[in-house]
Design an enzyme around this catalytic site. Structure first.
Site, PDB file in Angstrom:
ATOM      1  N   ASP A  88      45.208  24.787  31.451  1.00 38.35           N
ATOM      2  CA  ASP A  88      45.523  23.523  32.118  1.00 38.35           C
ATOM      3  C   ASP A  88      45.047  22.342  31.274  1.00 38.35           C
ATOM      4  OD1 ASP A  88      46.336  21.980  34.587  1.00 38.35           O
ATOM      5  OD2 ASP A  88      44.225  21.422  34.469  1.00 38.35           O
ATOM      6  N   LYS A  94      47.217  19.387  29.050  1.00 37.08           N
ATOM      7  CA  LYS A  94      46.964  17.953  29.200  1.00 37.08           C
ATOM      8  C   LYS A  94      46.686  17.284  27.853  1.00 37.08           C
ATOM      9  CE  LYS A  94      45.214  18.402  33.929  1.00 37.08           C
ATOM     10  NZ  LYS A  94      44.035  18.348  34.827  1.00 37.08           N
ATOM     11  N   GLY A 135      42.837  16.791  43.400  1.00 40.35           N
ATOM     12  CA  GLY A 135      42.906  16.539  44.835  1.00 40.35           C
ATOM     13  C   GLY A 135      44.274  16.029  45.231  1.00 40.35           C
TER      14      GLY A 135
END
Length: 820
Positions: free
Chosen positions: A680, A684, A799
């Site tokens: 991940d 990025k 989130g």
């Protein structure tokens, strides 16, 4: 004195005839002198035409059934609207007219030929029956009604089907008839007679024409055309739901609108009104509270540079070009002369200033004859290669924006072409008169509804913007995004004048597309009750077929299935917003292809939430690069999950316990290895490297493994946690070693000198990342402008709330681009 004309829908039922009676009674009570012109009842003209054609083919049953239908309709009107004592004479007269119609039809059947003369006579019965019936109803209401046959008033030539009016004779007959005559004449529309007394018709829209002829001859103060819509509208309401009624138009604006397809009025209607400067008002029989659209010599509406958007759905585009046309006089004369002699109507013309080509639009049904005529007319030039083979393109439409005030308003063309371009609508040809009364464009017919909606929004609803949403993925982020949109809906609708409509929604089980919109408040129940089985390809095809303006596709998934369709979405001129990192971290070739397609199609491809959730990381980086800054280094803690783990891991608990705690709190994926494998973070930092301009692949990112291979080889999550306990001593040793130096562990992604790497690094109190807490992300951009102190961005990097908010922000940016 006013002339009121009532169309077929206004007299098409008993209830509507009662409304006509109410309108005329009110005028009469005010003492307003009136002449009433009526059309045939709705559908009767078509039925009469069918009866005539059936007579030719010998279909007796069809003929008889048609005549009975017409008779019964008028009988029923009389029986419902008139008292019994008044019915017998009226019904007898209607029966005599029906008998006359039967005799005419019998003659057609014997000859097996329906001449234009016979057809005009047959069609005349629609207006004659209608006028007689309404006249008697008005008499019943106490109005001084007189039934008048317009064949006694309007004289034409013998061009049956679309006769030309002899105004000199007609005006005299009209003046003589109405001289000193009292009462309320109810006149048959559409029909007239030649000098031999033979019945003729005035062509399409003939009843409007009848009203205008009478008004001009008698110097009426106003003509009112009563129909079933609220006047002339800004666009076709059947296509543009937000079209609204105009209060005023000038004669020339109305002529332009009708030429380009507006169907409320018919162009010849305006000609007599032009000559006498008689105002024309379009009213709605079914909504008398609407004051109508006033059409007059001048329309004082300075705040409206554009009055309407009209269109012709089907045109063929003919192009003739070649070096043999340049500087040669008479080419255009030969071209249009040849077409004119053969009755080919030219709708639109545009010519290159170089004289190398002439392009014009015609009715598609005349394509073959136009090609044959031009091939013959220019046979020498074609054989000599002076002119290229003549091409005719089908499946085109014309859209025209119309308004007298355009010439006084700069930026109209920019808004026109900008709105079309941003929605992927290609302009094939352009035409504009020097008066700037209208600008016409030729586009693909498939894009006509979309173009009308786009232009109507741009010119008439610039204070109210519309964004059409197609969303795939209703998991935590998708649900949260819809909750946020619902919460802010009223604010955006009232304060920002932006309406966000959910048109399509899909999850792994069900999908639903509704062009009228899906309730954002009740989307879940609606999807469950009305949705079909999910088929991603079908969802994309339906989205493309809707071809709605200002559309945006939102992908809230995390897998690779949906990104596989991004290319075709962008090629369909639909913007994309997504937190999904897969597309931008695939091959460099695919990354470039998506970026290039978005640029060429003039749509947005936004993915701010690919890195840092709702943090403005990609936007800030792009602004630095675009403004010419040189990025020398990027460093960041880019995983909220791993940030939480190492911010919590201080040696008081085992590493495996911290990971399990993070999983239980929902900070990790169900399988924590999806976070701890470093992929991940690698995606990025790869995306950021590509945004800087580096050509890197995912395999080029150097990743320091956080865990031993055995952890990733475990067959289940529970087995993973068991194996992870073996890593506790290793991780404890690393945290203790860092603590002895007054440092903490951070999983840092770095891009420097063209190399991308990810490492677990000890950082001291002097480091920017030392004080990181919770699940926060932090990133530092070092550049020529930010050498001593890097540009720092810090905040929650994971989130549903912050990620959805980032997607929401991208949606607003798309709306500002498309309709701002």
């Amino acid at each position: 004195m006013k002339v009121l004309k009532f169309g077929g829908t206004s007299v098409g039922s008993n209830d509507s005839i009662k409304l006509v009676g109410d309108i005329l009674s009110q005028y009469h009570s005010l003492g307003t002198p009136l002449i009433v012109v009526v059309s045939a009842q709705m559908g009767v003209t078509n039925l009469l035409q069918d009866i005539g054609e059936s007579a030719v083919t010998g279909d007796v049953d069809q003929v008889n059934q048609g005549i009975i239908t017409i008779q019964d309709r008028h009988f029923n009107t009389v029986k419902e609207l008139l008292p019994v004592k008044d019915q017998s004479q009226v019904l007898a007269h209607i029966k005599r007219m029906i008998n006359e119609l039967e005799e005419v039809i019998h003659g057609v059947a014997l000859l097996k030929e329906l001449s234009t003369r016979s057809k005009d006579l047959i069609l005349s019965f629609g207006e004659r029956l209608s006028a007689f019936t309404i006249h008697n109803y008005l008499k019943h209401l106490g109005l001084p009604s007189i039934c008048v046959d317009s064949r006694d008033l309007i004289q034409t030539d013998a061009q049956f089907g679309s006769a030309s009016v002899n105004f000199k004779m007609s005006n005299k007959k009209i003046a003589d008839y109405f001289k000193d005559r009292q009462g309320m004449p109810v006149v048959t529309g559409f029909i007239a007679a030649n000098n031999l007394g033979q019945t003729t018709t005035l062509g399409r829209g003939g009843s409007d024409y009848t009203a205008a002829i009478l008004a001009a001859a008698l110097d009426a103060s106003e003509i009112e055309i009563w129909t079933d819509v609220d006047g002339v509208m800004t666009a076709d309401p059947n296509i543009v739901a937000r079209a609204f009624s105009l209060t005023a138009l000038s004669y020339v604006e109305a002529m332009e609108l009708t030429h380009f397809g507006a169907k409320v009025i018919y162009p010849p209607t305006l000609q007599p009104a032009f000559a006498k400067n008689i105002p024309l008002k379009i009213r709605n029989t079914f909504n008398t509270n609407f004051e109508g659209t006033l059409i007059s010599k001048e329309a004082h509406t300075p705040d409206m540079p554009i009055k309407g958007i009209s269109s012709i759905r089907f045109v063929a585009l003919v192009n003739i070009q070649g070096s043999g046309m340049v500087g040669v006089p008479g080419v255009a004369s030969r071209l249009f002369g040849a077409l004119g002699r053969s009755g080919v109507n030219i709708i639109l013309i545009t010519q290159a200033s170089s004289e190398h080509s002439i392009c014009f639009a015609i009715n598609p049904e005349q394509s073959d004859i136009a090609k044959s005529i031009l091939d013959e007319e220019f046979s020498y030039e074609l054989n000599a290669g002076l002119i290229d083979p003549i091409s005719i393109e089908q499946s085109h439409s014309i859209v025209a924006i119309i308004g007298e005030n355009m010439c006084k308003t700069p930026g109209i063309a920019d808004k026109l072409f900008g709105a079309l371009g941003k929605n992927g609508i290609n302009v094939v040809a352009i035409a504009q008169g020097s008066s700037e009364l209208n600008v016409s464009v030729v586009i693909d017919e498939h894009n006509l509804p979309k173009a009308l909606k786009v232009l109507h929004g741009a010119f008439f609803l610039s204070n109210r913007r519309l964004l059409n949403l197609f969303m795939v993925g209703t998991g935590l982020i998708g649900r949260t995004l819809l909750q946020q949109i619902q919460k802010q809906y009223e604010f955006f609708y009232n304060q920002r004048l932006l309406e966000i409509r959910l048109i399509g929604v899909a999850n792994t089980r069900k999908m639903l597309i509704d062009p009228d919109g899906i309730s954002i408040e009740n989307w879940k129940d609606t999807l469950e009750s009305s949705g079909g089985d999910t088929d991603l390809d079908d969802f994309i095809e339906q989205m493309k077929e809707q071809n709605l303006p200002n559309s945006v596709f939102v992908d809230n998934t995390a897998g690779s299935d949906v990104p596989a369709v991004y290319q075709q979405v962008l090629e369909s001129s639909i913007s994309i917003v997504t937190p999904n990192k897969v597309a931008n971290s695939q091959s460099m070739q695919q990354y470039h292809k998506l970026q290039k397609t978005a640029f060429q199609k003039r749509v947005k491809f936004l993915y701010e939430t690919n890195v840092g959730a709702g943090l403005p990381i990609i936007k800030s980086l792009n602004e630095l690069v675009l403004s010419g800054d040189n990025i020398t280094r990027i460093q960041g803690v880019l995983s909220g999950t791993i940030s939480y783990i190492f911010n919590s891991f201080n040696g008081s608990k085992k590493f495996s316990e911290i990971v399990r705690e993070a999983q239980e709190k929902g900070f990790t994926e169900p399988d924590p290895r999806d976070d701890l494998n470093g992929m991940d973070v690698a995606r990025k930092i790869l995306i950021l490297a590509r945004e800087v301009g580096l050509s890197l692949e995912l395999d080029d990112v150097n990743i320091e493994p956080l865990l031993a291979p055995a952890c990733f080889e475990a067959s289940s999550v529970e087995e993973f946690f068991e194996v992870l306990e073996d890593q506790d001593p290793v991780m404890a040793a690393r945290i203790q070693a860092a603590a002895k130096q007054g440092k903490v562990l951070r999983y840092v992604a770095t891009l420097q000198d063209g190399i991308a790497s990810i490492n677990l690094e000890p950082v001291g109190s002097d480091h920017l990342f030392y004080s990181l807490s919770g699940s926060d992300n932090i990133i530092a951009f070092s550049s020529d402008r930010y050498q001593e102190k890097p540009l720092l961005i810090r905040g929650p990097g994971a989130g549903a709330e912050v990620t959805a908010a980032g997607v929401f922000a991208d949606l607003i940016e798309v709306s500002d681009f498309l309709v701002g």
